[in-house]
Motif scaffolding. Structure first.
Motif, PDB file in Angstrom:
ATOM      1  N   THR A  16       0.837  -1.195   0.000  1.00 18.08           N
ATOM      2  CA  THR A  16       0.000   0.000   0.000  1.00 18.08           C
ATOM      3  C   THR A  16       0.876   1.251   0.000  1.00 18.08           C
ATOM      4  N   PHE A  20       0.382   4.060  -2.596  1.00 15.00           N
ATOM      5  CA  PHE A  20       0.171   5.441  -2.164  1.00 15.00           C
ATOM      6  C   PHE A  20       1.234   6.358  -2.766  1.00 15.00           C
ATOM      7  N   VAL A 103      -6.454   6.424   2.270  1.00 11.21           N
ATOM      8  CA  VAL A 103      -6.151   5.694   3.512  1.00 11.21           C
ATOM      9  C   VAL A 103      -7.401   4.974   4.025  1.00 11.21           C
TER      10      VAL A 103
END
Length: 127
Positions: A16, A20, A103
């Motif tokens: 992630t 991101f 998120v």
């Protein structure tokens, strides 16, 4: 099962972060629309996610790679769609900044989609 979940969670956190980073880099540095960048970020993250999950998180080394990869692609296609839609909805209608939307969506998709499907469909334990 606790160790499997923990290893999967650590894998997800790492991949992630890649996702991101791609999202923010593409949006802020390359001027790509955040919706497209969200989708592209999920592709970047999933490229490393499969290998780490197969070899370490779910300890599925003996499982045939082709079959697992086919299942994984289906799961990731759904996850990419959920991420993209969720980030767009929270950013557009929830008026959150796209990083905050990402998120929130990443946590929800991991818990409600990725982990269960990877655990019981893609890397299902041998009987």
């Amino acid at each position: 099962m606790k160790n499997v979940f923990l290893r999967s969670l650590l894998t997800s956190l790492f991949t992630t972060a890649l996702d991101f980073g791609a999202l923010v880099g593409l949006t802020e540095l390359a001027g790509v629309n955040y919706v497209l960048a969200t989708w592209l970020g999920t592709v970047v993250g999933s490229l490393s996610n499969f290998t780490i999950n197969k070899l370490w998180a779910f300890s599925a080394r003996a499982q045939p790679t082709g079959r697992a990869m086919g299942k994984f692609v289906l799961v990731q296609a759904g996850a990419s769609g959920l991420h993209t839609l969720g980030v767009w909805l929270l950013t557009r209608f929830g008026r959150l900044p796209y990083p905050a939307s990402k998120v929130i969506v990443a946590a929800l998709v991991y818990l409600g989609w990725n982990y269960p499907l990877n655990r019981w469909f893609v890397f299902r334990p041998s009987r």
